[in-house]
Structures are given as C-alpha cells and as structure tokens.
Design a protein around this motif. Structure first.
Motif, short mmCIF file in Angstrom:
data_model
loop_
_atom_site.label_atom_id
_atom_site.label_comp_id
_atom_site.label_asym_id
_atom_site.label_seq_id
_atom_site.Cartn_x
_atom_site.Cartn_y
_atom_site.Cartn_z
N GLU A 192 48.84 32.47 45.64
CA GLU A 192 49.27 31.55 44.58
C GLU A 192 49.52 32.60 43.25
N GLY A 193 48.96 33.70 43.25
CA GLY A 193 49.05 34.52 42.43
C GLY A 193 50.69 35.13 42.51
N THR A 194 50.90 35.65 43.70
CA THR A 194 52.40 35.88 43.72
C THR A 194 53.51 35.00 43.44
N ILE A 195 53.16 33.53 43.88
CA ILE A 195 54.07 32.51 43.69
C ILE A 195 54.16 32.60 41.82
N ALA A 196 53.06 32.67 41.23
CA ALA A 196 53.13 32.62 39.44
C ALA A 196 53.78 33.60 39.07
N GLY A 197 53.65 34.70 39.73
CA GLY A 197 54.44 36.21 39.25
C GLY A 197 55.79 35.95 39.38
N LEU A 198 56.42 35.34 40.67
CA LEU A 198 57.57 35.19 40.70
C LEU A 198 58.17 33.92 39.83
N ALA A 199 57.31 32.84 39.74
CA ALA A 199 57.82 31.92 38.55
C ALA A 199 58.06 32.37 37.29
N ALA A 200 57.19 33.32 36.77
CA ALA A 200 57.26 33.80 35.55
C ALA A 200 58.69 34.71 35.38
N THR A 201 59.35 35.27 36.25
CA THR A 201 60.70 35.86 36.29
C THR A 201 61.63 35.24 36.72
N ARG A 202 61.86 33.80 37.13
CA ARG A 202 62.67 32.93 37.52
C ARG A 202 62.60 31.58 36.78
N ARG A 203 61.76 31.42 36.09
CA ARG A 203 61.52 29.90 35.68
C ARG A 203 62.66 29.61 34.60
N THR A 204 62.81 28.29 34.57
CA THR A 204 63.68 27.76 33.54
C THR A 204 63.16 27.14 32.49
N ILE A 248 54.91 25.11 39.61
CA ILE A 248 55.19 26.32 39.46
C ILE A 248 55.84 26.87 40.65
N HIS A 249 55.51 26.26 42.13
CA HIS A 249 56.44 26.56 43.08
C HIS A 249 57.64 26.59 42.77
N THR A 250 57.96 25.32 42.11
CA THR A 250 59.58 24.82 41.83
C THR A 250 60.10 25.85 41.07
N ASP A 299 42.28 27.29 32.15
CA ASP A 299 42.86 28.21 32.89
C ASP A 299 44.68 27.99 33.04
N HIS A 300 44.85 26.63 33.50
CA HIS A 300 46.24 26.29 33.29
C HIS A 300 46.82 26.97 32.26
N GLU A 301 46.33 26.59 30.96
CA GLU A 301 47.15 26.82 29.56
C GLU A 301 47.40 28.61 29.66
N VAL A 302 46.51 29.29 30.13
CA VAL A 302 46.61 30.43 30.05
C VAL A 302 47.92 30.83 30.78
N ILE A 303 47.87 30.44 32.11
CA ILE A 303 49.02 30.60 33.12
C ILE A 303 50.30 29.96 32.47
N ARG A 304 50.07 28.95 31.79
CA ARG A 304 51.37 28.43 31.32
C ARG A 304 52.18 29.22 30.37
N ARG A 305 51.23 29.57 29.50
CA ARG A 305 51.79 30.30 28.35
C ARG A 305 52.47 31.73 28.79
N ALA A 306 51.79 32.19 29.91
CA ALA A 306 52.00 33.38 30.55
C ALA A 306 53.75 33.37 31.14
N LEU A 307 53.69 31.99 31.64
CA LEU A 307 55.24 31.44 32.13
C LEU A 307 56.20 31.60 31.11
N TRP A 308 55.73 30.89 29.96
CA TRP A 308 56.69 31.00 29.02
C TRP A 308 57.13 32.24 28.50
N GLU A 309 56.03 33.14 28.49
CA GLU A 309 56.33 34.38 27.77
C GLU A 309 57.17 35.58 28.79
N ARG A 310 57.19 35.08 29.98
CA ARG A 310 57.95 35.81 31.29
C ARG A 310 56.89 36.89 31.63
N ASP A 311 55.71 36.75 31.53
CA ASP A 311 54.54 37.72 31.57
C ASP A 311 54.06 37.67 33.33
#
Length: 174
Positions: free
Chosen positions: A42-54, A95-97, A138-150
């Motif tokens: 799941e960590g790997t998926i979140a990392g990918l999502a941060a760089t590929r997200r829309t 996040i998988h999407t 926890d979700h909010e921290v993850i969500r912010r990281a995704l928005w920040e491409r972190d």
C-alpha cells in the motif's frame, strides 16, 4: 467448488481433501508478517499515486475523505465500524486509481480481502469504530502528501497506517 477454490487461493478458507473446508486461521506472527507485506504494498501504491495523480482524482479522494470525516460524528458503534470499513475501502481504491497500475491494483485487492478477513476474525467486536478519528487523521496526512506530490511522505504514512491495524486488532474491547 470453484468458489471455494477462489476463497482458498485468497487465504480465507482451507480445503481439506476428502473432508470439506474450514475457515482459515493464522498464527499471530503470520498476521504480523501479512500486515508488514501489505503495508509495503500500500505504501508503494501511495508513492506511485503521488507522482501520477490527477486533480480530478484528488477531488474524488477529498470527497471520500469528507464522508469519513462526517462519520466521526456518528455515535452508534456498528454504524461507525461498517461505515468506516466501506469508506476506507473506497479511499484506498481511489488511491489505487490515482496510481494508474492495473496489475498492482489487482494484487492489492486480494490483499485487501485478506486484511478485512483478519480484522473481522480478530475476536474484537466492531474493531474499527474506536479508531475512526485516528484513521481519518492518517488519511488526511496521506491525502495532503498526494496533493503535494510528496511520494516519500505518502509512502511512509500509508505504511504506518496499515501497520497501525495490528494495534487496533490487539486492543481490548471497550
């Protein structure tokens, strides 16, 4: 029989030749090993999502997160637990999407089924209702990281959240 084979492949039942089947059981160390592996996935998926997200995908994630936030006001433990389980799966599926990797999502979905099985057979009634606020944070921290491409923070925080499930499963009933 085919349905039982699928359940067996997912680790949910054990087929006993010439006898039948039984619900699978796991030793504590096996459960810990599984969640360690699952957290890495799941960590790997979140990392990918941060760089590929829309942005559109992130807005959908925001909507799901807001629904989880609203659920924190619910007082009925059964409603909180069921609602969180449902919305949590939606949150992680989004996040998988965002990660845009079909093969990774397919493998992870099977792990999600085993995770749900392990949580629901942990012997704790409604285990997630007491953790709702912490899980939402926890979700909010993850969500912010995704928005920040972190990607590093998204990965680390996702791993921490998934591993935190072990603590929830070990909690005594309130």
């Amino acid at each position: 029989m085919e349905a039982l084979r699928l359940l067996s492949a997912d680790g949910l039942v054990t087929i006993i030749p010439q006898v039948g089947c039984e619900v699978a059981t796991y030793k504590p160390q096996e459960i810990e090993d599984f969640f360690t592996l699952f957290a890495g996935m799941e960590g790997t998926i979140a990392g990918l999502a941060a760089t590929r997200r829309t942005e559109a995908g992130l807005r959908e994630l925001d909507t799901i997160s807001a629904r989880i936030g609203q659920l924190t006001d619910e007082t009925d433990p059964a409603t909180r637990s069921h609602g969180y389980r449902t919305l949590n799966r939606q949150f992680h599926a989004q996040i998988h999407t965002l990660a845009r990797s079909a093969v990774v999502t397919e493998v992870s979905q099977r792990m999600w089924d085993l995770s749900d099985f392990l949580i629901n057979t942990s012997g704790i009634d409604l285990p997630l209702h007491t953790a709702l606020e912490d899980r939402h944070n926890d979700h909010e921290v993850i969500r912010r990281a995704l928005w920040e491409r972190d990607a590093a923070t998204a990965r680390t925080e996702m791993e921490r959240q998934v591993l935190g499930t072990l603590e929830i499963m070990d909690r005594p009933a309130p």
